[in-house]
Motif scaffolding. Structure first.
Motif, PDB file in Angstrom:
ATOM      1  N   ARG A   1       2.618   1.564  -3.411  1.00 27.91           N
ATOM      2  CA  ARG A   1       1.657   2.066  -4.399  1.00 27.91           C
ATOM      3  C   ARG A   1       1.511   3.580  -4.269  1.00 27.91           C
ATOM      4  O   ARG A   1       1.476   4.289  -5.276  1.00 27.91           O
ATOM      5  CB  ARG A   1       0.292   1.389  -4.214  1.00 27.91           C
ATOM      6  CG  ARG A   1       0.253  -0.048  -4.691  1.00 27.91           C
ATOM      7  CD  ARG A   1      -1.069  -0.707  -4.323  1.00 27.91           C
ATOM      8  NE  ARG A   1      -2.200   0.027  -4.857  1.00 27.91           N
ATOM      9  CZ  ARG A   1      -3.122  -0.486  -5.643  1.00 27.91           C
ATOM     10  NH1 ARG A   1      -3.064  -1.749  -6.010  1.00 27.91           N
ATOM     11  NH2 ARG A   1      -4.121   0.251  -6.080  1.00 27.91           N
ATOM     12  N   ALA A   2       1.445   4.065  -3.039  1.00 27.51           N
ATOM     13  CA  ALA A   2       1.341   5.514  -2.818  1.00 27.51           C
ATOM     14  C   ALA A   2       2.599   6.222  -3.307  1.00 27.51           C
ATOM     15  O   ALA A   2       2.524   7.308  -3.892  1.00 27.51           O
ATOM     16  CB  ALA A   2       1.087   5.816  -1.345  1.00 27.51           C
ATOM     17  N   SER A   3       3.754   5.588  -3.112  1.00 23.44           N
ATOM     18  CA  SER A   3       5.017   6.202  -3.546  1.00 23.44           C
ATOM     19  C   SER A   3       5.088   6.387  -5.056  1.00 23.44           C
ATOM     20  O   SER A   3       5.709   7.333  -5.530  1.00 23.44           O
ATOM     21  CB  SER A   3       6.212   5.352  -3.088  1.00 23.44           C
ATOM     22  OG  SER A   3       6.328   5.367  -1.686  1.00 23.44           O
TER      23      SER A   3
ATOM     24  N   LYS B   1       0.834  -1.204   0.000  1.00 19.71           N
ATOM     25  CA  LYS B   1       0.000   0.000   0.000  1.00 19.71           C
ATOM     26  C   LYS B   1       0.868   1.254   0.000  1.00 19.71           C
ATOM     27  O   LYS B   1       0.623   2.195  -0.765  1.00 19.71           O
ATOM     28  CB  LYS B   1      -0.914  -0.012   1.230  1.00 19.71           C
ATOM     29  CG  LYS B   1      -1.810   1.187   1.336  1.00 19.71           C
ATOM     30  CD  LYS B   1      -2.657   1.094   2.603  1.00 19.71           C
ATOM     31  CE  LYS B   1      -3.427   2.387   2.798  1.00 19.71           C
ATOM     32  NZ  LYS B   1      -4.122   2.417   4.089  1.00 19.71           N
ATOM     33  N   ASP B   2       1.911   1.256   0.820  1.00 19.02           N
ATOM     34  CA  ASP B   2       2.820   2.409   0.874  1.00 19.02           C
ATOM     35  C   ASP B   2       3.575   2.575  -0.437  1.00 19.02           C
ATOM     36  O   ASP B   2       3.750   3.703  -0.922  1.00 19.02           O
ATOM     37  CB  ASP B   2       3.817   2.255   2.032  1.00 19.02           C
ATOM     38  CG  ASP B   2       3.172   2.360   3.396  1.00 19.02           C
ATOM     39  OD1 ASP B   2       2.018   2.838   3.493  1.00 19.02           O
ATOM     40  OD2 ASP B   2       3.831   1.955   4.378  1.00 19.02           O
TER      41      ASP B   2
ATOM     42  N   GLY C   1      -3.062   4.340  -8.288  1.00 18.93           N
ATOM     43  CA  GLY C   1      -4.380   4.304  -7.676  1.00 18.93           C
ATOM     44  C   GLY C   1      -5.400   3.552  -8.508  1.00 18.93           C
ATOM     45  O   GLY C   1      -5.068   2.930  -9.521  1.00 18.93           O
TER      46      GLY C   1
END
Length: 192
Positions: A26-28, A23-24, A32
């Motif tokens: 993907r955010a980096s 999840k982290d 989305g």
């Protein structure tokens, strides 16, 4: 359904990377839900072109002796059976990148792919007589050609410029995300 030698999606050992880590990450890479939708469209666009994409990528690898060396004997002879088996899995990777949910099974298989580039598992799946690892610098370096060469294929089905750009950006993010995950297999994870 065609059986792909060495394709073990859904039965890979558990990744040391957690879903929270994913999840982290993907955010980096700014990955989305809109990227997931764009990748599904890209999967539909690329499905009939997988062999053509692989021809481009294999041509690139074959034209660069330092890359082809990863698939060659110690004497420098390409291992045809190994190249063919990897090609089949590489084609499936294109479709998996676009179609699979990025869940625990996907995360586990990303770790398996990473291991198959390192001394932990390189050559084991295909009993190949080739170097024992693919240098991480080359795996990272291949992000660009694997990304840049996909755009012409995304453009071939008549989608709008905006749709093509969305598919291209989603592909780019997905490739960076996966290479980051594969890099975990290269170390003990302490500094990953």
């Amino acid at each position: 359904m065609t059986v792909i030698e060495g394709y073990t999606y859904g039965s890979a050992a558990s990744s040391p990377v957690t879903l929270d880590d994913l999840k982290d990450l993907r955010a980096s890479v700014l990955f989305g839900p809109e990227d997931e939708a764009a990748l599904r469209l890209a999967g539909a666009v690329l499905e009939s072109q997988v062999e053509d994409v692989l021809d481009v990528w294999y041509g690139f690898v074959g034209a660069n002796p330092h890359l082809l060396a990863s698939f060659s004997t110690p004497e420098g002879q390409p291992v045809d059976q190994y190249l063919a088996r990897v090609r089949a899995r590489f084609g499936q990777w294109i479709l998996d990148t676009c179609r699979r949910p990025y869940d625990q099974s996907w995360l586990d298989y990303q770790h398996e792919i990473g291991l198959r580039h390192t001394t932990a598992k390189k050559n084991h799946t295909d009993s190949a007589n080739a170097p024992s690892y693919v240098a991480l610098r080359h795996v990272i370096g291949l992000i660009y050609p694997i990304t840049a060469t996909i755009r012409p294929f995304l453009e071939r089905k008549g989608h709008s410029a905006e749709q093509v750009e969305a598919m291209f950006q989603a592909w780019f993010k997905a490739v960076v995300l996966q290479v980051a995950l594969w890099a975990r297999a290269y170390g003990d994870g302490k500094e990953w």
